[in-house]
Design a protein around this motif. Structure first.
Motif, mmCIF file in Angstrom:
data_model
loop_
_atom_site.group_PDB
_atom_site.id
_atom_site.type_symbol
_atom_site.label_atom_id
_atom_site.label_comp_id
_atom_site.label_asym_id
_atom_site.label_seq_id
_atom_site.Cartn_x
_atom_site.Cartn_y
_atom_site.Cartn_z
ATOM 1 N N ARG A 116 0.801 -1.170 -0.067
ATOM 2 C CA ARG A 116 0.082 0.086 0.067
ATOM 3 C C ARG A 116 0.874 1.141 0.146
ATOM 4 N N PRO A 156 -5.001 2.580 -1.869
ATOM 5 C CA PRO A 156 -5.347 1.307 -2.726
ATOM 6 C C PRO A 156 -6.309 0.411 -2.069
ATOM 7 N N ASP A 157 -7.248 -0.289 -2.855
ATOM 8 C CA ASP A 157 -8.076 -1.209 -2.316
ATOM 9 C C ASP A 157 -7.578 -2.725 -2.022
ATOM 10 N N THR A 178 -6.636 -4.801 -5.119
ATOM 11 C CA THR A 178 -5.368 -4.251 -6.039
ATOM 12 C C THR A 178 -4.082 -4.742 -5.144
ATOM 13 N N HIS A 203 0.887 0.022 -13.565
ATOM 14 C CA HIS A 203 0.931 -1.654 -13.665
ATOM 15 C C HIS A 203 2.128 -1.874 -13.069
ATOM 16 N N LEU A 261 2.295 1.662 -3.567
ATOM 17 C CA LEU A 261 1.525 2.275 -4.483
ATOM 18 C C LEU A 261 1.323 3.514 -4.304
ATOM 19 N N THR A 294 -0.245 -6.937 -13.185
ATOM 20 C CA THR A 294 -1.383 -6.347 -12.813
ATOM 21 C C THR A 294 -1.558 -4.862 -12.925
ATOM 22 N N ASP A 295 -3.103 -4.654 -13.461
ATOM 23 C CA ASP A 295 -3.205 -3.287 -13.509
ATOM 24 C C ASP A 295 -3.464 -2.751 -11.917
ATOM 25 N N VAL A 296 -2.882 -1.709 -11.642
ATOM 26 C CA VAL A 296 -3.122 -1.010 -10.191
ATOM 27 C C VAL A 296 -3.919 -0.131 -10.013
ATOM 28 N N GLY A 297 -4.592 0.564 -11.398
ATOM 29 C CA GLY A 297 -5.245 1.615 -11.437
ATOM 30 C C GLY A 297 -4.585 2.907 -11.776
ATOM 31 N N ARG A 329 -3.708 -8.311 -5.667
ATOM 32 C CA ARG A 329 -3.043 -8.681 -6.943
ATOM 33 C C ARG A 329 -1.718 -8.259 -7.183
#
Length: 263
Positions: A207, A221-222, A225, A247, A210, A240-243, A228
């Motif tokens: 967290r 970040p949820d 995420t 990535h 990110l 993975t996509d992290v929003g 992933r």
């Protein structure tokens, strides 16, 4: 508006900033309300325009556009009610301990006040204010939390739940500080170490990683995420996509974060 008045009373050198998103007819005239009050109390005034288009994630996009127009360290008028709503929204998002801490007190001097108290202050001092009609729009999730969920919780609990939720943020903030210190020793880009670390520390390390360089205090970040990213660390998936257009991928035992946050 209450923040403007209280900041002047506290002896601060105050500049009130009005940001118009152009989302409704006549929104540009609301700057006049702020300007008049600023003049009355001897504060400076700045008006800015940060137009955004209607569509998905409107609240988040408006917030990002607004903060982009504001100076670093700006004070905002969030109240205890806003804090309680933020906690519930983050709970629904699965944002973990970070989300349940709500908003930090830094730069939010009114977090100990209730929304009704700020309104009462303005009424008592005959300070004009504008009720944003979008605050009644049920398509905005925060509005449903404010007008439906919080009242329902109060019926179930048979008490005012806002102080309860606010107290929880303070307790969780203290506990999170301990976990942060422990997680700080963990390199979140070392896939092997991250995968082997205790789950609670691994999640906090991810967290924090990110959130680095983003304005994500209210929207960490949820959980999905974070999980992933941990799956990438364990080698269960390549990336993975992290929003936000970013990535996370794994290469030679390291996790790599690419892309930039879109406002």
């Amino acid at each position: 508006m209450a923040l403007l008045v209280l900041a002047v009373e506290a002896g601060c050198d105050v500049t009130a900033v009005h940001v118009d998103h152009g989302l409704r007819p006549g929104s540009d005239t609301e700057a006049d309300v702020v300007a008049a009050t600023a003049m009355r109390f001897g504060a400076a005034f700045i008006s800015r325009t940060a137009a955004i288009a209607p569509g998905p994630d409107l609240e988040a996009r408006a917030r990002a556009a607004r903060y982009a127009m504001l100076p670093s360290g700006v004070l905002t008028g969030h109240t205890a009610d806003d804090q309680a709503e933020t906690v519930l929204l983050n709970l629904l998002r699965g944002a973990g301990l970070d989300g349940l801490q709500g908003m930090a007190r830094a730069n939010r001097p009114l977090l100990a006040l209730r929304r009704a108290e700020t309104r009462a202050l303005c009424v008592t001092l005959s300070v004009d204010f504008v009720d944003d009609p979008s605050n009644l729009d049920p398509s905005i999730r925060r509005n449903r939390v404010r007008h439906e969920l919080v009242p329902l919780l109060e019926v179930i609990a048979q008490r005012d739940v806002v102080p309860v939720l606010v107290r929880q943020t303070e307790l969780l903030r203290d506990e999170a500080a301990v976990l942060d210190e422990l997680a700080g020793a963990l390199d979140p880009t070392d896939a092997r170490l991250l995968a082997a670390a205790p789950a609670a520390l691994a999640r906090r390390a991810v967290r924090s990683w990110l959130r680095g360089g983003t304005d994500a205090e209210c929207h960490p970040p949820d959980a999905a995420t974070v999980e992933r990213v941990l799956a990438v660390a364990r080698g269960e998936t390549k990336g993975t996509d992290v929003g936000g257009g970013r990535h996370v991928t794994r290469a030679r035992g390291r996790l790599v974060l690419t892309g930039t946050v879109r406002s």
